[in-house]
Design a protein around this motif. Structure first.
Motif, PDB file in Angstrom:
ATOM      1  N   ASN A 162      50.335  14.473  56.192  1.00 54.52           N
ATOM      2  CA  ASN A 162      48.639  14.619  56.506  1.00 54.52           C
ATOM      3  C   ASN A 162      48.558  13.250  57.943  1.00 54.52           C
ATOM      4  N   GLN A 214      48.281  21.311  49.107  1.00 56.91           N
ATOM      5  CA  GLN A 214      48.184  19.888  48.620  1.00 56.91           C
ATOM      6  C   GLN A 214      48.097  19.476  47.635  1.00 56.91           C
ATOM      7  N   GLY A 235      44.803  14.786  58.236  1.00 58.59           N
ATOM      8  CA  GLY A 235      45.061  16.298  58.926  1.00 58.59           C
ATOM      9  C   GLY A 235      43.557  16.460  58.914  1.00 58.59           C
ATOM     10  N   ARG A 276      38.935  17.719  55.865  1.00 61.27           N
ATOM     11  CA  ARG A 276      38.630  16.315  54.903  1.00 61.27           C
ATOM     12  C   ARG A 276      36.897  15.843  54.750  1.00 61.27           C
TER      13      ARG A 276
END
Length: 505
Positions: free
Chosen positions: A317, A138, A475, A59
């Motif tokens: 997440n 995602q 996440g 991330r």
């Protein structure tokens, strides 16, 4: 019989650990001109720490698709035209981090993580790490385009295995020494300065002289006694998802020389993982293949046939790192994720692997008959859930507000009746990833003492840093934190070494 010897050739920096944070620290220090030694507790074939087991999602803050394309340069214009990539700003990242940690994350560390995230990703790319778009986990296809969501659109190629292969390759390329089966045991000090480190290696106690030590050898999740002492006795039963070698050695060594504890010692990152997953990470089956993260499309029931969390409270997440402990609290430390054929095509790829434990039947009665549960209550709970589902547009790409009414806990989003066979049950238990309790460290990686002053020559990165994550985490933030503070610790150790070492190049 244990023998001992001194290793006379000095190193500017010794890095303890050999995961993502450790190698980012080692590479960073080496780039600054330091002679660097990495100590890996495990053997060569079990190197890489917890990072080896991740799916590689990382991330970071970014402005738009153009910023992503600088990280993923092989993305063609034709592919880019079919992508909807929402901005994920520094403020978005910071707000997510503070929200899921209930505002407890140390503001100085949180801001450093967020503000350094994009530059650090760029630096990792320069070191040879290859990034790809996280299409599978995602994004969803909608109206001919891939819509990304959740602030986590990028992962490392070939997951954590690829990440570690590329970091090890880079470390070896630039002349970093790596010793395997070398367990650091004690920091050596003279006055107020770190002057060396003791380690065990093949029956010998070895002293290595050094100016600075970077501790990046993980938390204590692999230590059953420490888990029981600090997190709770029930945590003795948790599966250790990653390396067996993260047993709190670095934390203990640092505390022995005056480091201050920090963070949530009663907390940890834990997830729902396959009930039959290995008790510790299996290096022959890497890639985070046992997790079960499509639960927002399920309902989860315990052996007594009762639900215990809001499966649709948020995107996975932002909930998966805390729901593991909720599973651990259930009878037998087990729960069952229940799906029907409506959502089965939406499940992540780990549900299709041969390692996945699955029960399947054409009716709910038949399915429940396969499970070691209170069958009457199980069916009653599903019936009550189905009756509570409200009308609305089901949309897995966003928090759709399609929830339940009249049951507790509610399901806030993605609520569909479980009514169309075949039906599926996936048993899950709790897997611990890392503990949140660690050391007090400042934003440039210096370990602090009880007076919150730097311990001369001691630095830390990765899971060794306490105070960033509490209760939960967004996440992909673990890998990012490891890289950001690894790079910073390497730079800080190099600056310290230039001032204090005779070995610096």
């Amino acid at each position: 019989m244990v023998s001992s010897k001194n290793f006379d050739l000095p190193y500017d920096v010794v890095v303890v650990g050999a995961g993502n944070a450790a190698l980012c620290a080692a590479i960073s220090a080496r780039q600054e001109g330091c002679k660097v030694l990495v100590l890996e507790k495990g053997p060569l074939h079990k190197r890489g720490g917890n990072s080896f087991f991740t799916d590689g999602a990382i991330r970071f803050a970014y402005n738009d698709l153009d910023a992503i394309r600088k990280i993923v340069p092989n993305l063609t214009d034709e592919e880019a035209d079919l992508i909807e990539m929402p901005q994920y700003s520094e403020m978005d990242y910071l707000c997510d981090l503070m929200r899921v940690t209930q505002g407890k994350s140390d503001p100085s560390l949180a801001k450093q993580l967020v503000l350094q995230s994009y530059d650090t990703i760029t630096w990792m790319k320069e070191q040879g790490v290859t990034f790809i778009l996280n299409y599978e986990n995602q994004s969803f296809e909608k109206e001919g385009k891939r819509h990304f969501w959740g602030g986590l659109p990028v992962k490392t190629k070939n997951q954590g295995v690829g990440l570690m292969e590329q970091l090890f390759s880079r470390a070896e390329e630039i002349g970093i020494d790596i010793w395997y089966e070398s367990r650091a045991t004690e920091l050596i000090t003279k006055g107020e300065n770190i002057t060396g480190i003791l380690l065990e290696q093949k029956g010998e106690i070895i002293k290595v002289n050094t100016t600075g030590v970077i501790l990046a050898c993980g938390s204590f999740e692999g230590n059953k006694q420490m888990r029981s002492q600090y997190i709770g006795q029930e945590w003795e039963e948790a599966i250790v998802r990653g390396t067996e070698y993260n047993t709190g050695d670095g934390i203990s060594m640092a505390i022995d020389v005056g480091a201050k504890k920090n963070g949530q010692w009663s907390g940890c990152h834990s997830i729902g993982t396959d009930y039959n997953a290995p008790k510790v990470g299996d290096f022959t089956k890497p890639g985070d293949i046992f997790k079960k993260h499509s639960y927002p499309y399920s309902i989860m029931l315990n052996k007594e046939g009762k639900r215990f969390v809001d499966e649709g409270a948020d995107f996975r997440n932002y909930t998966y790192a805390k729901y593991g402990r909720e599973i651990l609290k259930q009878p037998g430390h087990v729960a069952y994720q229940i799906y029907d054929s409506q959502v089965r095509p939406l499940l992540r790829k780990e549900y299709d692997l041969e390692e996945a434990t699955i029960y399947q039947a054409n009716s709910l009665e038949e399915l429940v008959g396969l499970l070691p549960v209170n069958q009457e209550q199980f069916l009653k709970t599903i019936k009550e859930y189905n009756s509570s589902v409200q009308e609305g547009q089901y949309s897995p790409t966003e928090k759709d507000g399609k929830g339940t009414i009249g049951i507790f806990p509610p399901k806030t989003n993605w609520a569909l009746p479980i009514e169309k066979g075949p039906f599926y049950a996936f048993p899950v238990t709790c897997g611990i990833t890392f503990s949140f309790g660690a050391l007090k460290v400042n934003p440039i990686g210096e370990v602090l003492n009880e007076k919150e002053q730097p311990l001369n020559g001691l630095f830390a990165a990765g899971e060794m840093i306490g105070g960033i994550f509490y209760e939960n985490y967004p996440g992909g933030s673990g890998l990012m934190s490891g890289a950001v503070f690894g790079k910073l610790a390497g730079e800080s150790a190099a600056i310290y070494a230039r001032k204090n070492s005779k070995a610096a190049i």
